[in-house]
Design an enzyme around this catalytic site. Structure first.
Site, PDB file in Angstrom:
ATOM      1  N   TYR A  92       0.026  -4.177  11.457  1.00  0.00           N
ATOM      2  CA  TYR A  92      -0.232  -2.798  11.018  1.00  0.00           C
ATOM      3  C   TYR A  92       0.375  -1.813  12.003  1.00  0.00           C
ATOM      4  CZ  TYR A  92      -3.365  -4.726   7.511  1.00  0.00           C
ATOM      5  OH  TYR A  92      -3.868  -5.425   6.449  1.00  0.00           O
ATOM      6  N   HIS A  97       0.825  -1.229   0.000  1.00  0.00           N
ATOM      7  CA  HIS A  97       0.000   0.000   0.000  1.00  0.00           C
ATOM      8  C   HIS A  97       0.853   1.271   0.000  1.00  0.00           C
ATOM      9  CE1 HIS A  97      -3.697  -2.301   0.687  1.00  0.00           C
ATOM     10  NE2 HIS A  97      -2.994  -3.030   1.523  1.00  0.00           N
TER      11      HIS A  97
END
Ligand SMILES: *[C@@H]1O[C@H](CO)[C@@H](O)[C@H](O)[C@H]1NC(C)=O
Ligand SMILES: *[C@@H]1O[C@H](CO)[C@@H](O)[C@H](O)[C@H]1NC(C)=O
Ligand SMILES: *[C@@H]1O[C@H](CO)[C@@H](O)[C@H](O)[C@H]1NC(C)=O
Ligand SMILES: *[C@@H]1O[C@H](CO)[C@@H](O)[C@H](O)[C@H]1NC(C)=O
Ligand SMILES: *[C@@H]1O[C@H](CO)[C@@H](O)[C@H](O)[C@H]1NC(C)=O
Ligand SMILES: *[C@@H]1O[C@H](CO)[C@@H](O)[C@H](O)[C@H]1NC(C)=O
Length: 519
Positions: free
Chosen positions: A366, A83
């Protein structure tokens, strides 16, 4: 200290954050300074020994030069491993329907309530400078600044994920990225990964249909992929998956349109989002919940804890509850988009995880990647900061901005503020009992894994005359770059989905291989 007090009194109130507001704190007139604020008159000049153009010596005491050069050599921070290329915008979540009988989420407790949010949309595999419109899945992250903490939604463009065994994450990531030897993307490796892990073919069918090349972020539906839980303070809960349907309508590109577009404008999706918001044409998505009663989880037509499976809308109808509108561009890309940090572990009362193993494992990496990119105090950066946060032992660390002043660094403490009971709180572990043996688990692929890909193949036929043919062409365009043994293995997996699909893929791929060889 004033800031701390401000944070404490904000408890329970919903305020709009504006982290773009970083106006220069100057004395009224702007002048150039060193980083310590010392005024200087000639920031482009050099401090050197002698006045001779041919034979002067630069001095280490040219503090301005050392200061600005050191800063530029430290400008880059690690890019996200996945990402990396993304766009961000501020917006609002508006609650449109009463679903308080399903969840106690504070931002949903009143129809008409508006909650500020920040969104970051991204491709998955490419680097920070890569083209936007490539065939890839897309990440859609939302940070909702609710009055009971930041709720992060880390959602996806496809309705399912390629994996259900979390230990496969690194292999999946590497197989899409650059070859360790040639530094090229490698079609053999990409297809080999999926042939070794064919549960991912359900996702591949979406990726290689025209859905895998959306027109831009605005024209895409968004899915939670994992099953979460809507919870109540008394321990009652419902399983839920979220779908955000684009109000702009779904729009996508064909393979050839994509190839042309990424040559003409590699930043098309970034530009599309930015210019639309700038022009006041605010994109929006309607939020729906698919609800599964706890008792129905075991009898469901699909395993709701398997992220590779779509939750059929016919069994679990979409219940509308809100709308997301993006209405403001960030003022500073690095400060607000690059430093925005989302993590699945940002949960708030009323929202919780399920036993989906992909979701459970997503709770860790994350936050870990944000600590690596930005340091331990990343939640203090303006774009990541909750409306209110207080925990007296969370202190110090690199680049601390809000360090709770002289409040005690232990608790409970007679020297700290008076602590009141929150309206509701997160207590995930309560109301649960697990009795089980420890096992080693790796999921198996069965014929069951090919029924949803088969359904989608049939669905494509109803979506327009060319949609099946486009998928075949899109696969052939990629697979023709793979070695023969990998291609043969791929046809075998496609045969488990549908013979016509496999036959057409084989014919077109081999035809492309031949014509490429003759080039
Ligand atoms: C946020 O701050 C920027 C810069 O000061 C300003 O232009 C903008 O109008 C503000 N937005 C809101 C919603 O207050
Ligand atoms: C919640 O309320 C709606 C309508 O008010 C109703 O249709 C639905 O069945 C209720 N759900 C639960 C779980 O009680
Ligand atoms: C792709 O990877 C395979 C396996 O490592 C290797 O044999 C092949 O040469 C690679 N192709 C390219 C173009 O890098
Ligand atoms: C692609 O978008 C078109 C509309 O632009 C739509 O008709 C078609 O169904 C879409 N295809 C897929 C696979 O979503
Ligand atoms: C754990 O394993 C033992 C030995 O196989 C078995 O007797 C027991 O029933 C298992 N417990 C549970 C909760 O499955
Ligand atoms: C594949 O090509 C062969 C030979 O041209 C043809 O007979 C067959 O019908 C084709 N199959 C598909 C599924 O297109």
């Amino acid at each position: 200290m004033t800031r701390i007090i401000l944070y404490l009194v904000l408890l329970g109130q919903s305020i709009a954050l504006n982290v773009s507001d970083q106006s220069l704190p100057g004395p009224g007139e702007d002048y150039y300074t060193l980083s310590n604020g010392c005024p200087i008159d000639n920031p482009q000049g050099l401090v050197r020994l002698g006045n001779n153009e041919l034979d002067g010596k630069v001095l280490l005491q040219d503090i301005n030069l050392i200061d600005v050069l050191t800063h530029v050599t430290h400008e880059r921070i690690p890019e996200r491993v996945v990402h990396a290329k993304g766009s961000g915008a501020y917006g609002v979540f508006e609650t449109t329907h009463d679903i308080t009988n399903l969840t106690s989420l504070a931002f949903l407790n009143k129809v008409g309530k508006q909650t500020p949010l920040f969104a970051r949309f991204s491709t998955v595999a490419g680097e920070k400078g890569s083209a936007d419109n490539v065939r890839d899945s897309r990440g859609f992250a939302f940070k909702l600044y609710t009055e009971e903490g930041n709720l992060d939604w880390l959602f996806f463009g496809a309705p399912m994920f390629p994996l259900r065994d979390p230990a496969k994450f690194p292999s999946f990531t590497h197989a899409q990225k650059r070859d360790p030897s040639s530094n090229l993307k490698n079609a053999s490796v990409f297809w080999d990964f999926f042939n070794q892990n064919p549960e991912g073919y359900n996702f591949l069918m979406r990726l290689f249909s025209d859905q895998g090349t959306p027109w831009s972020y605005r024209y895409t539906d968004i899915h939670s992929i994992n099953t979460y839980r809507f919870t109540q303070p008394d321990g009652n809960f419902h399983y839920v998956r979220i779908a955000l349907k684009t109000d702009q309508g779904v729009r996508n590109l064909t393979q050839d349109q994509m190839t042309r577009l990424i040559g003409v404008d590699p930043d098309f999706a970034t530009r599309d989002l930015y210019t639309a918001i700038d022009a006041g044409d605010f994109p929006s998505w309607t939020a729906y919940a698919q609800i599964i009663r706890p008792g129905d989880a075991v009898t469901s037509s699909v395993n709701i804890f398997d992220a590779t499976r779509e939750l059929p809308e016919k069994d679990y109808p979409l219940i509308p509850f809100g709308r997301i509108t993006l209405n403001r561009n960030p003022a500073n890309y690095f400060a607000e988009v690059e430093q925005s940090a989302f993590q699945v572990a940002n949960l708030v009362p009323g929202w919780d995880v399920s036993s989906d193993p992909i979701l459970q494992v997503r709770l860790f990496p994350y936050g870990d990647t944000q600590r690596y990119r930005l340091g331990i105090n990343f939640p203090q950066l303006p774009v990541n900061r909750p409306v209110y946060s207080y925990n007296p032992t969370r202190r110090d660390g690199a680049s601390n901005i809000l360090n709770l002043g002289n409040l005690p660094n232990y608790f409970p403490s007679r020297y700290g503020p008076q602590i009141v009971a929150p309206r509701q709180y997160r207590a995930s572990a309560e109301h649960m009992e697990w009795v089980a043996n420890v096992t080693s688990y790796l999921s198996q692929v069965t014929d069951n894994d090919f029924d949803q890909p088969r359904d989608y193949w049939h669905t494509l036929a109803g979506m327009g005359a060319t949609q099946q043919a486009n998928l075949v062409y899109n696969v052939a365009s990629s697979l023709s770059g793979a070695e023969a043994a990998v291609r043969q293995q791929t046809y075998k997996v496609f045969r488990k989905i549908h013979r016509d699909l496999a036959g057409a893929v084989q014919n077109q791929t081999e035809a492309l291989v031949l014509s490429n060889a003759m080039l």
